[in-house]
Design a protein around this motif. Sequence first.
Motif, PDB file in Angstrom:
ATOM      1  N   PHE A 289      60.575  77.549  30.409  1.00 40.95           N
ATOM      2  CA  PHE A 289      60.786  76.152  30.034  1.00 40.95           C
ATOM      3  C   PHE A 289      60.571  76.046  28.526  1.00 40.95           C
ATOM      4  O   PHE A 289      59.953  76.915  27.910  1.00 40.95           O
ATOM      5  N   PHE A 290      61.102  74.975  27.927  1.00 41.41           N
ATOM      6  CA  PHE A 290      60.929  74.758  26.496  1.00 41.41           C
ATOM      7  C   PHE A 290      60.620  73.294  26.207  1.00 41.41           C
ATOM      8  O   PHE A 290      61.002  72.398  26.957  1.00 41.41           O
ATOM      9  N   ASP A 291      59.905  73.055  25.105  1.00 40.60           N
ATOM     10  CA  ASP A 291      59.742  71.703  24.571  1.00 40.60           C
ATOM     11  C   ASP A 291      61.021  71.346  23.835  1.00 40.60           C
ATOM     12  O   ASP A 291      61.562  72.170  23.083  1.00 40.60           O
ATOM     13  N   TYR A 292      61.484  70.107  24.022  1.00 37.15           N
ATOM     14  CA  TYR A 292      62.742  69.711  23.408  1.00 37.15           C
ATOM     15  C   TYR A 292      62.526  68.516  22.481  1.00 37.15           C
ATOM     16  O   TYR A 292      61.935  67.507  22.875  1.00 37.15           O
ATOM     17  N   TYR A 293      63.025  68.653  21.244  1.00 38.01           N
ATOM     18  CA  TYR A 293      62.917  67.625  20.217  1.00 38.01           C
ATOM     19  C   TYR A 293      64.334  67.152  19.862  1.00 38.01           C
ATOM     20  O   TYR A 293      65.014  67.788  19.043  1.00 38.01           O
ATOM     21  N   PRO A 294      64.835  66.076  20.448  1.00 42.16           N
ATOM     22  CA  PRO A 294      66.199  65.623  20.150  1.00 42.16           C
ATOM     23  C   PRO A 294      66.376  65.323  18.656  1.00 42.16           C
ATOM     24  O   PRO A 294      65.578  64.600  18.056  1.00 42.16           O
ATOM     25  N   THR A 295      67.373  65.913  18.055  1.00 43.74           N
ATOM     26  CA  THR A 295      67.724  65.748  16.641  1.00 43.74           C
ATOM     27  C   THR A 295      66.627  66.259  15.718  1.00 43.74           C
ATOM     28  O   THR A 295      66.825  66.313  14.507  1.00 43.74           O
ATOM     29  N   THR A 299      58.085  64.780  15.555  1.00 42.35           N
ATOM     30  CA  THR A 299      57.282  65.998  15.650  1.00 42.35           C
ATOM     31  C   THR A 299      56.643  66.166  17.021  1.00 42.35           C
ATOM     32  O   THR A 299      55.923  67.146  17.247  1.00 42.35           O
ATOM     33  N   GLN A 300      56.905  65.222  17.927  1.00 40.79           N
ATOM     34  CA  GLN A 300      56.426  65.342  19.292  1.00 40.79           C
ATOM     35  C   GLN A 300      57.622  65.547  20.220  1.00 40.79           C
ATOM     36  O   GLN A 300      58.639  64.854  20.086  1.00 40.79           O
ATOM     37  N   PRO A 301      57.536  66.476  21.166  1.00 37.07           N
ATOM     38  CA  PRO A 301      58.679  66.723  22.049  1.00 37.07           C
ATOM     39  C   PRO A 301      58.952  65.559  22.979  1.00 37.07           C
ATOM     40  O   PRO A 301      58.032  64.817  23.366  1.00 37.07           O
ATOM     41  N   ALA A 302      60.212  65.390  23.344  1.00 36.50           N
ATOM     42  CA  ALA A 302      60.619  64.325  24.258  1.00 36.50           C
ATOM     43  C   ALA A 302      60.724  64.820  25.688  1.00 36.50           C
ATOM     44  O   ALA A 302      60.780  64.028  26.625  1.00 36.50           O
TER      45      ALA A 302
END
Length: 350
Positions: A289-295, A299-302
């Motif tokens: 799994f991965f942390d995802y940061y849209p655009t 600085t916090q993943p969504a």
Amino acid sequence: MGDPATGATRRGFLAGGALLGIGGAAVAARSVSSAAPTQLDGHRDGHAAAAHGGGVTGPTFRKGKVVDHRANGFHPTEILRDFDYGTVGSAGGRTVRSWEVVATDREIEVAPGVRFPAWLFNGRVPGPTLRCTEGELLRISFTNGSRHPHTMHFHGIHPAEMDGMPGIGAGLIQPGQTTVYEFDASPFGLHLYHCHVGPLAEHIARGMYGTFIVDPPQPRPPADELVMVQHGYNTTFDAEGNQLYAVNGIPFHYMHEPIRVKRGALVRIYLVNVLEYDPVNSFHIHGNFFDYYPTGTRTQPADYTDTIVQGQGQRGICELRFPHPGRYMFHAHKSEFAELGWMGFFEVIA
């Protein structure tokens, strides 16, 4: 989809084209080239593999066959970690970052024996990954060495005259002309640039796009950073889908040359979708799994997931660590895209 006169569909390109099950014989699509009849691995139940898009172990180019990267002038493995920071100067106490970008026309090999008349930024698909820090003054000298008018349109915040739009500011940059785009680097995040000349779909589909990274003033944690640009090739030029799908220029490349990363190390993927002629694209990773940061503008993943979907022009940062060694597949979670080239492996080493 496809040309009724030739019957050249993207599924036909797979079943009778340059892509096939491992161990099969290669043959290019009728719309692109010709060769001997295709022989594909069969399933144990007796159904022909062609009906499923390849052999039981999955499709790829014929075993041992790859494109000529040297002749193409770029290599997808090198593109992964190639960040262009430009030339740094100063003016009025500010950092000024400058680049020179040239548009050219050149035929490239997109599958073994399959040539594609591409339009390129600095001789590669995708174009160079331009990288800077928020607040810097950016100057991009763009020279059009192509036979066609082009522009450079950057995603981000800038004045209208620097938007790379026909009829605004410098407008169309005609063959032989040079212009300079100048603006502040804002906002921080993962962006892209592309030509914005009509027919827009063709200019993008021919290869006129690249990644534009604006780092935050407070740097992100150190990581093994990778750029992955999702795109495709409409080799029939019918604007009805693509016959090949790729990341960083060449379909199936990371099947032949898996991306090597270290076990437990932070891996940061700058994932950009510029796929033309299809409404959405996706990215899925196996066994993780991965942390995802849209655009990349926060600085916090969504999200914390193993699959994300992106429309054209959407992008995001994926951060993950691999806890176990081994090979882990990644691909579009759209089977047709994967079987036509959008797949590869991470190879996790101790």
